[in-house]
Scaffold this motif. Sequence first.
Motif, PDB file in Angstrom:
ATOM      1  N   ASP A 243    -104.379  21.672 -89.361  1.00  0.00           N
ATOM      2  CA  ASP A 243    -103.077  20.996 -89.393  1.00  0.00           C
ATOM      3  C   ASP A 243    -102.156  21.535 -88.298  1.00  0.00           C
ATOM      4  O   ASP A 243    -101.393  20.771 -87.675  1.00  0.00           O
ATOM      5  CB  ASP A 243    -102.417  21.184 -90.760  1.00  0.00           C
ATOM      6  N   GLU A 246    -103.306  19.970 -85.019  1.00  0.00           N
ATOM      7  CA  GLU A 246    -102.890  18.570 -84.935  1.00  0.00           C
ATOM      8  C   GLU A 246    -101.370  18.455 -84.730  1.00  0.00           C
ATOM      9  O   GLU A 246    -100.900  17.605 -83.968  1.00  0.00           O
ATOM     10  CB  GLU A 246    -103.312  17.827 -86.202  1.00  0.00           C
ATOM     11  N   GLY A 247    -100.613  19.320 -85.425  1.00  0.00           N
ATOM     12  CA  GLY A 247     -99.156  19.291 -85.255  1.00  0.00           C
ATOM     13  C   GLY A 247     -98.746  19.672 -83.846  1.00  0.00           C
ATOM     14  O   GLY A 247     -97.856  19.052 -83.257  1.00  0.00           O
ATOM     15  N   SER A 250     -99.622  16.812 -81.540  1.00  0.00           N
ATOM     16  CA  SER A 250     -98.687  15.696 -81.723  1.00  0.00           C
ATOM     17  C   SER A 250     -97.347  15.998 -81.061  1.00  0.00           C
ATOM     18  O   SER A 250     -96.758  15.130 -80.398  1.00  0.00           O
ATOM     19  CB  SER A 250     -98.485  15.427 -83.212  1.00  0.00           C
ATOM     20  N   THR A 251     -96.859  17.229 -81.232  1.00  0.00           N
ATOM     21  CA  THR A 251     -95.595  17.621 -80.604  1.00  0.00           C
ATOM     22  C   THR A 251     -95.700  17.575 -79.085  1.00  0.00           C
ATOM     23  O   THR A 251     -94.796  17.070 -78.395  1.00  0.00           O
ATOM     24  CB  THR A 251     -95.201  19.037 -81.058  1.00  0.00           C
ATOM     25  N   SER A 253     -97.811  15.803 -77.315  1.00  0.00           N
ATOM     26  CA  SER A 253     -97.933  14.405 -76.910  1.00  0.00           C
ATOM     27  C   SER A 253     -96.575  13.717 -76.928  1.00  0.00           C
ATOM     28  O   SER A 253     -96.249  12.925 -76.023  1.00  0.00           O
ATOM     29  CB  SER A 253     -98.906  13.685 -77.842  1.00  0.00           C
ATOM     30  N   HIS A 254     -95.755  14.025 -77.949  1.00  0.00           N
ATOM     31  CA  HIS A 254     -94.417  13.435 -78.019  1.00  0.00           C
ATOM     32  C   HIS A 254     -93.551  13.885 -76.843  1.00  0.00           C
ATOM     33  O   HIS A 254     -92.822  13.079 -76.246  1.00  0.00           O
ATOM     34  CB  HIS A 254     -93.758  13.825 -79.336  1.00  0.00           C
TER      35      HIS A 254
END
Length: 320
Positions: A243, A246-247, A250-251, A253-254
């Motif tokens: 997790d 993935e977090g 994701s951060t 990528s954002h």
Amino acid sequence: MISLSYFEPETRSWQQISFSKLPAKIPADARVWLNLTDATADETLQVLQRFAIEPTLAEDFSRQRHPPKLEAQSNFTLLILRGYADADFSEYTASAQVNILYSQNILISRLHCHNPQLLAQLTPLIQPGQSIAIAEWVKQMVLAVSGSYLEKLINFEDEQSELEDVMLHRGSDEQMASIMRYRSVLRKINRNLAYQKDIFSDAIYEQQNPLLRHFSDTEIRDFYEKFERLHSMTDLYYDQLSDLVEGYLSTTSHQINERMKVLTIVSTIFIPLTFIAGIYGMNFVYMPELHIANGYFMVLIAMALGGIGGLIWFKIRGWW
């Protein structure tokens, strides 16, 4: 070198004797422990042939690396376990391999462990003047193997909490590399724990399981619960690290998307302006606009209005 400890029932004392002096027929109330950790391949084979160990069991017992396993013949039971010998989960060098063959009064052990502290815990304890059941030695080894994981997993809980806090506020590639190493180690030990959990799980439901020769249902269930708990903990920690990965992705990528959005807006604003500048940068002789007295200022104003108009349009659309 074969290390042989023999409990003489008549004198009720432990003796260190050579393998050649071992009685041909061992009394039922005697105890024999053969430590083959430092024995050569020929010496190991000699011992296994002396006690008529079946070839398949002898081959598995002699291996330095073998998955956890439980198998039995008429009078001997083979149990192979793997403990965790490293200081923490930052690296994984090798498991502590515990190979034991045991019967009612004979224990043959072969330990492969690079951690002296764990090796001491896995070594059977001899009490002077006391005869101990072989099953107690086996139980001691099983508990030492499970304890080698438990201590590291408990310590890792605090370290993982710190990693979560760091990744939440200022995650970096270094922390990501640490997390990936931890995941790799947890995945490896998870396989070992799954094998060992299944060994004791099967013993709970099989009426003829070899473990039932020397252990009660309560003891076997206790072994199973220990390894099942360890297996669940590694699953939990692995999922939590996943997790975090993935977090972080994701951060990241954002953040990249936000930067790309700014670059796209800038590019969209300046492409028309570059187009106008390109037109009036051409070297044609006849360009009527070049002779207008205020043409330069008019083009600058048009370009400024075009840029501001584009920004307003992005704002209205909610793209900026």
